[in-house]
Design a protein around this motif. Structure first.
Motif: not given
Length: 250
Positions: A69-73, A76-80, A131-139
């Motif tokens: 959490y300290r590095y990514f918040g 969602a930040g880590l997924n990004g 995984f990224l597509m499921a989290n709307h981070l690929f499109q």
């Protein structure tokens, strides 16, 4: 005289250089640690897929969850950050397959090589892509910072600029190019999702899929050219004056 006394009496510019050097080393350390944590996240996502938790990632990285959490918040930040890493890999691939060869290789060879590299990367990390597509981070996000497809679009727009130049050389309407880019990106991402969800299990291997994407890409490019009365010669490089030519109109 004590060590503290000697340091404190140093000129201000020396003290500033020392502080800057410490700050630089700390920044480099944070970047390195962050990269290690992202790599750990990728490994555990490949193992567990969509069910992965921050606890799983922390255990794989050998750190505490508060450190994540300290590095990514937050998650969602880590997924990004994972999406950014995959996007960076695609950009690095484009440096070799597109940007280094676009003035020498035929456009067809360049496009097919870049598509093959893309398919190889997706094939290497299909669970992460899913995984990224499921989290709307690929499109494509539209904002320029939301998905892996933003990097793909950046690569495509660099190539699109060369197509635009080719159309302008023969005084053709180049406004069709953004539509072609959107069409290639949309169909390619849709096909990618089908391939990792179903196609590979149905026997569609990476060579077949890459060939399909290449032919689909050229179909859209040729269709865009025909719309504005232009034919492309894919066996020529962008720099060749004969790459784009006007069609004979009846």
């Amino acid at each position: 005289m004590s060590v503290v006394r000697r340091v404190s009496s140093a000129p201000s510019q020396v003290q500033r250089r020392v502080m800057d050097a410490r700050s630089t080393r700390w920044d480099e350390h944070r970047v390195a640690v962050r990269a290690q944590l992202v790599d750990a996240a990728i490994r555990i996502i490949e193992r567990y897929g969509a069910s992965v938790s921050m606890d799983d990632i922390a255990a794989e990285a050998g750190v505490s969850k508060p450190k994540l959490y300290r590095y990514f918040g937050d998650k969602a930040g880590l997924n990004g950050a994972v999406a950014a890493k995959l996007g960076a890999l695609m950009w690095e691939s484009a440096q070799v397959t597109i940007f280094a060869e676009q003035d020498h290789a035929s456009v067809d060879d360049m496009i097919r090589s870049s598509v093959q590299s893309y398919v190889a990367l997706v094939g290497k990390h299909p669970v992460v892509v899913r995984f990224l597509m499921a989290n709307h981070l690929f499109q494509y996000s539209g904002s320029g910072d939301g998905g892996v497809a933003d990097q793909l679009r950046s690569v495509m727009e660099a190539v699109a600029d060369r197509f635009t130049e080719s159309l302008q050389r023969v005084h053709a309407d180049a406004s069709i190019i953004p539509l072609a880019v959107a069409s290639i990106l949309g169909s390619g991402l849709s096909a990618t999702q089908w391939w990792i969800d179903n196609g590979r299990e149905q026997g569609v291997d990476d060579k077949f899929f890459a060939a399909h994407l290449s032919e689909t890409t050229w179909g859209i490019i040729n269709g865009a050219g025909a719309t504005v009365g232009v034919a492309f010669s894919p066996d020529l490089p962008f720099s060749h004056p004969g790459f784009a030519s006007r069609l004979e109109m009846n």
